[in-house]
Write an enzyme that holds these catalytic residues in place. Structure first.
Site, PDB file in Angstrom:
ATOM      1  N   LYS A  10       0.822  -1.205   0.000  1.00 48.62           N
ATOM      2  CA  LYS A  10       0.000   0.000   0.000  1.00 48.62           C
ATOM      3  C   LYS A  10       0.861   1.262   0.000  1.00 48.62           C
ATOM      4  O   LYS A  10       0.468   2.297  -0.549  1.00 48.62           O
ATOM      5  CB  LYS A  10      -0.945   0.015   1.196  1.00 48.62           C
ATOM      6  N   GLY A  56      -2.747 -13.857 -12.554  1.00 52.06           N
ATOM      7  CA  GLY A  56      -3.789 -13.773 -11.537  1.00 52.06           C
ATOM      8  C   GLY A  56      -4.470 -12.423 -11.562  1.00 52.06           C
ATOM      9  O   GLY A  56      -3.807 -11.377 -11.486  1.00 52.06           O
ATOM     10  N   SER A  57      -5.794 -12.423 -11.692  1.00 48.82           N
ATOM     11  CA  SER A  57      -6.541 -11.167 -11.829  1.00 48.82           C
ATOM     12  C   SER A  57      -7.474 -10.937 -10.646  1.00 48.82           C
ATOM     13  O   SER A  57      -8.517 -10.305 -10.776  1.00 48.82           O
ATOM     14  CB  SER A  57      -7.365 -11.185 -13.120  1.00 48.82           C
ATOM     15  N   GLY A  58      -7.074 -11.472  -9.473  1.00 47.80           N
ATOM     16  CA  GLY A  58      -7.807 -11.163  -8.247  1.00 47.80           C
ATOM     17  C   GLY A  58      -7.336  -9.825  -7.701  1.00 47.80           C
ATOM     18  O   GLY A  58      -6.732  -9.015  -8.398  1.00 47.80           O
ATOM     19  N   ILE A  59      -7.596  -9.588  -6.425  1.00 43.96           N
ATOM     20  CA  ILE A  59      -7.267  -8.298  -5.830  1.00 43.96           C
ATOM     21  C   ILE A  59      -5.763  -8.035  -5.877  1.00 43.96           C
ATOM     22  O   ILE A  59      -5.324  -6.949  -6.270  1.00 43.96           O
ATOM     23  CB  ILE A  59      -7.782  -8.232  -4.377  1.00 43.96           C
ATOM     24  N   ILE A  60      -4.949  -9.025  -5.487  1.00 40.42           N
ATOM     25  CA  ILE A  60      -3.497  -8.814  -5.458  1.00 40.42           C
ATOM     26  C   ILE A  60      -2.968  -8.504  -6.850  1.00 40.42           C
ATOM     27  O   ILE A  60      -2.192  -7.565  -7.050  1.00 40.42           O
ATOM     28  CB  ILE A  60      -2.782 -10.044  -4.860  1.00 40.42           C
ATOM     29  N   HIS A  87     -22.000  19.241   2.822  1.00 38.86           N
ATOM     30  CA  HIS A  87     -21.810  19.648   1.419  1.00 38.86           C
ATOM     31  C   HIS A  87     -20.651  20.630   1.313  1.00 38.86           C
ATOM     32  O   HIS A  87     -20.527  21.531   2.152  1.00 38.86           O
ATOM     33  CB  HIS A  87     -23.079  20.312   0.878  1.00 38.86           C
ATOM     34  N   GLY A 115      -3.159 -15.807  -5.090  1.00 40.61           N
ATOM     35  CA  GLY A 115      -3.662 -16.050  -3.751  1.00 40.61           C
ATOM     36  C   GLY A 115      -2.586 -16.519  -2.786  1.00 40.61           C
ATOM     37  O   GLY A 115      -1.404 -16.610  -3.130  1.00 40.61           O
ATOM     38  N   GLU A 124      -4.046  -5.046  -8.015  1.00 42.89           N
ATOM     39  CA  GLU A 124      -3.355  -3.988  -7.284  1.00 42.89           C
ATOM     40  C   GLU A 124      -1.957  -3.764  -7.839  1.00 42.89           C
ATOM     41  O   GLU A 124      -1.536  -2.615  -8.059  1.00 42.89           O
ATOM     42  CB  GLU A 124      -3.294  -4.329  -5.797  1.00 42.89           C
TER      43      GLU A 124
END
Length: 496
Positions: free
Chosen positions: A50, A185-189, A456, A277, A192
Site C-alpha cells: 500500500k 492472476g486477476s484477483g485483488i493482489i 456539502h 492467492g 493492485e
C-alpha cells in the site's frame, strides 16, 4: 524451560493484537516470530504494497496535464521508491518493538511481553521448540494462539526463481522497474500490482485473466469498472487465457498463452509475477504432535471464539488470522486475535460476524465493498433493489476534477428495505464505506438513513443520492441521466 500463560506463534496483525489484548488481562506472554516482526501485515504484504501504491498514485497525479499546471521534469527512481517503502515498514516495526520492550518485564503483576526470534514447532500439547540459526530452546505455556499467517500460493508446474519469475514477496528485491511484466492472476493482489506498475508508466503490464472479467466474484458492472480503468491506465488484459509455459532466455522470458477460443499467443516479458492467492503457513508447525489437524486446504478450522474445532482435548490452543482460512484481511486477523485473547482470559465476548466486513481494493481509482452483492443475493434467492449513482453528478467530485467513480447500494425488496450491501469506487471510497458498514450492522432501514444530514460538498453525498434513488426521491433522475443513474429490482420469480 520457561513457562508462560500464553505463547503466540506469529507477530502479524492476529498475533500482535492478541498479545496486547492478553496483556490487558495481566498475562505473561511470549511472541515467537521466525521472520519479519509484524508479519506480512507489515513487510512483504499490506503495508509495503500500500505504500508503493500511494507513491504510484502520487506520481500519477503529478504526471497529469489536465489541471492547468504541468510538472517540468518528472522522473522516478525505483531504488528510491523501494527505499521509501522499506522505511515505512520499518517505522511500523519499531513501533511494535517499542511496545514489546515497554512491557518486557513484569510490572506490578500486570503481565509482560517477551519476543523470541525463531521458528516454532510443537513438541506436545503444552511445549514448543524454537529454532534459529544460532540456538534451539523449549518453552511451555498454558495456552497457545497459532497466528502464522499465509504465504504466496505456488502456480502448478511453474518454478519461482525469485529473480525473473517472482511472487509478491520478491517485489522489494527487484533492482529496477521491469520494462515488461506479466502478472499471473486477476484477483485483488494481481489487479493492485497491475495498478501500481502501470501508474509509474515505466513498465508494460500484461495481466493474465483466466475468466471473462477481473474480480469474477463481483457483479459484472463492478468488474467491468475495474477492467476498464486498468486498460485506460495502459494494462493489457489477456482474458479467458491460460498460461501454457514460460521459456527462459538469457535476456527475456517467452510466454505462451492459450485462449478459450482456441488460439494461442506468444509474448515477451522481463518479469513474471505470480499472484494467485495465498495459502496457510501450517506445514512446519508439528501440529500432529499437539493432536491438531488441518483442513484439505491446510487451514485450521476455528469455532466462534477462535478455538480450533475438533480438538476437545486441547481447548487451550487457538488460531487467528489467515491461517484460519477466513477472508484474508488485516481487520479480520486483528479481530480474531483479540477475541482469542478474551476467550483465554475467560472474559465475556461475542462471536465475530463475518457478513459485514469492509474490503478495500487499491486500484485506480480505489474500490471499496461491504455486505452482499447482486450475485450473492440471487444465489440465495433474496429479493432486492439496487441503485447505481455516478460520481459525475457529485459536486465534490466535480470540484476535485476526479469524477471517475460511483456508489452502488442494495436494499431488501420488502417493507423494511434494509441495507444489504454497497460497492463504491473513486476517491475517498475507503473512508466512507465504513459508515454504510455501521448501517448494515445496525439493521437500519432506508427510511431511517434518509433522515441523516450529509455535509456539502462531500463525496459521501453520492451515498445520499443513491439512497434517494432507491426510494424514488433523488434530486437528479435516472430518466435524465440514464448512463449515470440506474435503478432495478429483482425477485426470485423473475426469469434470469
Amino acid at each position: 524451560m520457561k513457562d508462560y500463560d500464553l505463547i503466540i506463534i506469529g507477530s502479524g496483525p492476529a498475533g500482535f493484537s492478541s498479545a496486547i489484548r492478553a496483556l490487558d488481562f495481566g498475562l505473561n506472554i511470549c511472541i515467537v516470530e521466525g521472520s519479519h516482526i509484524g508479519g506480512a501485515g507489515i513487510m512483504n504484504g499490506a503495508l509495503t504494497s500500500k505504500t508503493m501504491y500511494e507513491l504510484s498514485m502520487d506520481y500519477s497525479v503529478a504526471a497529469r496535464t489536465d489541471r492547468g499546471y504541468r510538472s517540468g521534469s518528472l522522473s522516478v527512481d525505483f531504488k528510491e521508491v523501494i527505499k521509501t517503502v522499506i522505511h515505512a515498514a520499518k517505522e511500523k516495526q519499531y513501533q511494535i518493538l517499542s511496545q514489546i520492550e515497554t512491557f518486557s518485564e513484569e510490572k506490578n503483576g500486570k503481565g509482560s511481553l517477551t519476543l523470541e526470534k525463531g521458528w516454532a514447532k510443537f513438541i506436545d500439547t503444552h511445549t514448543i521448540s524454537i529454532t534459529n540459526k544460532d540456538s534451539s530452546k523449549r518453552l511451555t505455556a498454558k495456552n497457545f494462539i497459532i497466528a502464522t499467517g499465509a504465504k504466496p500460493r505456488k502456480a502448478p508446474g511453474l518454478e519461482i526463481d525469485h529473480k525473473r519469475i517472482i511472487n509478491s514477496e520478491d517485489i522489494l528485491n527487484l533492482k529496477k522497474f521491469p520494462e515488461r511484466m506479466l502478472i499471473i492472476g486477476s484477483g485483488i493482489i494481481g489487479c493492485e500490482f497491475a495498478t501500481i506498475f502501470s501508474n509509474f508508466k515505466q513498465t508494460e503490464v500484461h495481466l493474465l485473466d483466466r475468466a471473462k472479467r477481473v474480480l469474477p466474484y463481483e457483479d459484472n458492472d463492478v468488474s467491468e469498472f475495474v477492467s476498464k480503468n486498468l486498460e485506460n491506465n495502459g494494462v493489457i488484459i489477456h482474458q479467458t487465457a491460460n498460461l501454457r509455459t514460460i521459456k527462459k532466455h538469457p535476456e527475456h522470458l517467452e510466454v505462451i498463452l492459450d485462449y478459450e477460443a482456441g488460439n494461442s499467443m506468444v509474448i515477451e516479458v522481463d518479469v513474471a509475477l505470480v499472484a494467485i492467492g495465498r495459502v496457510a503457513n501450517t506445514d512446519k508447525l508439528g501440529l500432529e504432535n499437539a493432536g491438531l489437524k488441518t483442513t484439505e486446504r491446510g487451514t485450521l478450522e476455528i469455532a466462534d471464539h477462535c478455538c480450533i474445532k475438533e480438538t476437545e482435548h486441547q481447548p487451550h490452543i487457538y488460531a487467528a488470522g489467515d491461517v484460519t482460512g477466513h477472508t484474508q484481511l488485516y481487520s479480520v486477523a486483528e479481530f480474531q486475535g483479540r477475541l482469542a485473547a478474551e476467550q483465554i482470559a475467560d472474559t465475556p465476548c461475542y462471536p465475530l460476524d463475518y457478513s459485514h466486513m469492509s474490503t478495500l481494493m487499491f486500484f485506480k481509482p480505489e474500490l471499496a465493498s461491504v455486505g452482499l452483492n447482486e450475485k450473492q443475493l440471487r444465489a440465495h434467492k433474496v429479493p432486492h433493489k439496487v441503485a447505481y449513482y455516478s460520481n459525475k453528478l457529485v459536486n465534490r467530485a466535480i470540484a476535485m476534477r476526479n469524477t471517475n467513480g460511483f456508489v452502488k447500494i442494495i436494499v431488501s425488496n420488502d417493507d423494511q428495505r434494509k441495507i444489504l450491501g454497497m460497492r463504491a469506487g473513486g476517491p475517498q471510497a475507503s473512508a466512507y464505506i465504513v459508515s454504510v458498514a455501521h448501517l448494515i450492522n445496525q439493521g437500519n432501514s432506508l427510511q431511517e438513513v434518509l433522515k441523516i444530514f450529509y455535509p456539502h460538498p462531500s463525496l459521501a453525498e453520492g451515498i445520499q443520492e443513491c439512497l434517494r434513488t432507491l426510494s424514488g426521491k433523488s434530486i437528479y433522475k435516472p430518466e435524465a441521466f440514464p448512463d449515470l443513474i440506474t435503478f432495478k429490482e429483482w425477485n426470485p420469480e423473475e426469469p434470469e
